[in-house]
Design a protein around this motif. Structure first.
Motif, PDB file in Angstrom:
ATOM      1  N   GLN A 243      34.686  31.669  37.097  1.00  0.00           N
ATOM      2  CA  GLN A 243      33.712  31.817  38.336  1.00  0.00           C
ATOM      3  C   GLN A 243      33.794  30.918  39.283  1.00  0.00           C
ATOM      4  O   GLN A 243      33.955  31.396  40.603  1.00  0.00           O
ATOM      5  CB  GLN A 243      32.199  32.002  37.799  1.00  0.00           C
TER       6      GLN A 243
ATOM      7  N   ILE B 231      36.765  32.501  41.131  1.00  0.00           N
ATOM      8  CA  ILE B 231      36.453  33.716  41.768  1.00  0.00           C
ATOM      9  C   ILE B 231      35.543  33.511  43.032  1.00  0.00           C
ATOM     10  O   ILE B 231      35.735  34.085  44.101  1.00  0.00           O
ATOM     11  CB  ILE B 231      35.451  34.610  40.871  1.00  0.00           C
ATOM     12  N   ARG B 232      34.565  32.465  42.966  1.00  0.00           N
ATOM     13  CA  ARG B 232      33.552  32.402  44.046  1.00  0.00           C
ATOM     14  C   ARG B 232      34.240  31.360  44.950  1.00  0.00           C
ATOM     15  O   ARG B 232      33.777  31.330  45.998  1.00  0.00           O
ATOM     16  CB  ARG B 232      32.308  32.015  43.301  1.00  0.00           C
TER      17      ARG B 232
ATOM     18  N   TRP C 230      33.180  41.177  34.837  1.00  0.00           N
ATOM     19  CA  TRP C 230      33.762  40.585  35.948  1.00  0.00           C
ATOM     20  C   TRP C 230      35.074  41.185  36.209  1.00  0.00           C
ATOM     21  O   TRP C 230      36.060  40.859  36.953  1.00  0.00           O
ATOM     22  CB  TRP C 230      33.743  39.223  35.614  1.00  0.00           C
TER      23      TRP C 230
ATOM     24  N   ASP D 264      36.520  41.475  40.001  1.00  0.00           N
ATOM     25  CA  ASP D 264      37.028  39.772  40.401  1.00  0.00           C
ATOM     26  C   ASP D 264      38.080  39.365  39.718  1.00  0.00           C
ATOM     27  O   ASP D 264      38.853  38.593  40.637  1.00  0.00           O
ATOM     28  CB  ASP D 264      35.623  39.176  40.027  1.00  0.00           C
TER      29      ASP D 264
END
Length: 283
Positions: A121, A124-125, A197, A200
């Protein structure tokens, strides 16, 4: 990825190499971390119910060639808890805020279990924060868990965990020694959070080393699907460059056995971070 009761029997407490211990304010909590070694920065993220000592020998091993920043997540180890759910996006944002707080612009990341999902994550973020990600025992969709584990999630209760040995270990380090039941509630809820996810992950540009045991909590099919989403799995020796992402499967290895195989993990992680590839017959 770690998954609650599976980790209970594998939390072997062992000391790390000499490390500088610090705390820093991150998103309303006092986050504990240790810095050890010299070299390129590497952020290490532990699994659920774990802490820096329970990651075992891999941290001092990686600190032989890297400047390792090992953190303890919300409510884990010596980091305080806050009135907020534990979710993978929250954990990823905490890592990004930690890096800002210690003036770490960009780093490689190694995560295990919950820490690997948080690392995914993070990429991704906050893609600008991650150079390369080594993710051990991770998944990208809750449908990828083994059937036995999916069936176990609805049966999880706080009472199931408070009598386990690592509940007492929690009290030895925790800022709030009586906070374990609250942590368990949050981690049980984490298991029930939606996890899908694929878009992403497919869009990621960050190179990822996917590490899994052949008897891990994610199915082998799911792990291979993750590798393919990252651009891996094509044939080499055909004039095209290999994918920057990689896949490593540890034989005869359950989920909780992954983190204890220090030499194998280091043998996979170091060449990946250095960009080294085995030489074939063709250039």
């Amino acid at each position: 990825m770690f998954r609650t009761a599976l980790i209970a029997g594998a939390l072997l407490m062992s000391g790390t190499a000499f490390a500088e211990a610090e705390t820093v304010e991150v998103n309303g909590m006092k986050m504990y971390y240790e810095v050890s070694g010299e070299g390129e920065p590497l952020v290490v993220l532990h699994g659920a119910y774990m802490n820096i000592p329970s990651m075992g020998a891999i941290i001092p091993k990686l600190a032989e060639t890297h400047k390792v920043y090992a953190i303890e997540f919300q409510g884990h180890g010596r980091t305080t808890d806050i009135d907020r759910p534990i979710t993978y996006p929250n954990l990823a944002d905490d890592v990004a805020a930690f890096m800002d707080a210690v003036k770490l612009e960009k780093a490689d990341v190694f995560g295990y279990s919950m820490g690997a999902a948080a690392g995914l994550q993070l990429a991704i973020r906050h893609p600008d924060k991650v150079n390369k990600l080594a993710a051990a025992s991770v998944g990208y969709d809750s449908e990828g868990w083994q059937p036995e584990f999916k069936a176990f999630i609805p049966q999880m209760t706080v009472e199931m965990f408070v009598g386990m040995p690592f509940a007492e270990d929690y009290r030895k380090l925790a800022a709030n020694p009586d906070g374990f039941p609250d942590l368990v509630k949050k981690l049980i809820q984490l298991e029930k959070e939606p996890m899908a996810w694929e878009p992403d992950v497919k869009a990621l540009k960050t190179p990822v080393l996917v590490i899994a045991g052949d008897a891990d909590v994610a199915t082998l099919e799911h792990t291979v699907a993750l590798f393919r989403l990252l651009g891996g799995g094509a044939m080499g020796d055909m004039g095209k460059p290999l994918s920057p992402s990689r896949l490593a499967i540890l034989p005869a290895t359950s989920h909780t056995a992954v983190i204890n195989q220090t030499e194998l993990l280091e043998a996979f992680i170091e060449p990946f971070l250095k960009g080294e590839t085995p030489k074939g017959m063709f250039p």
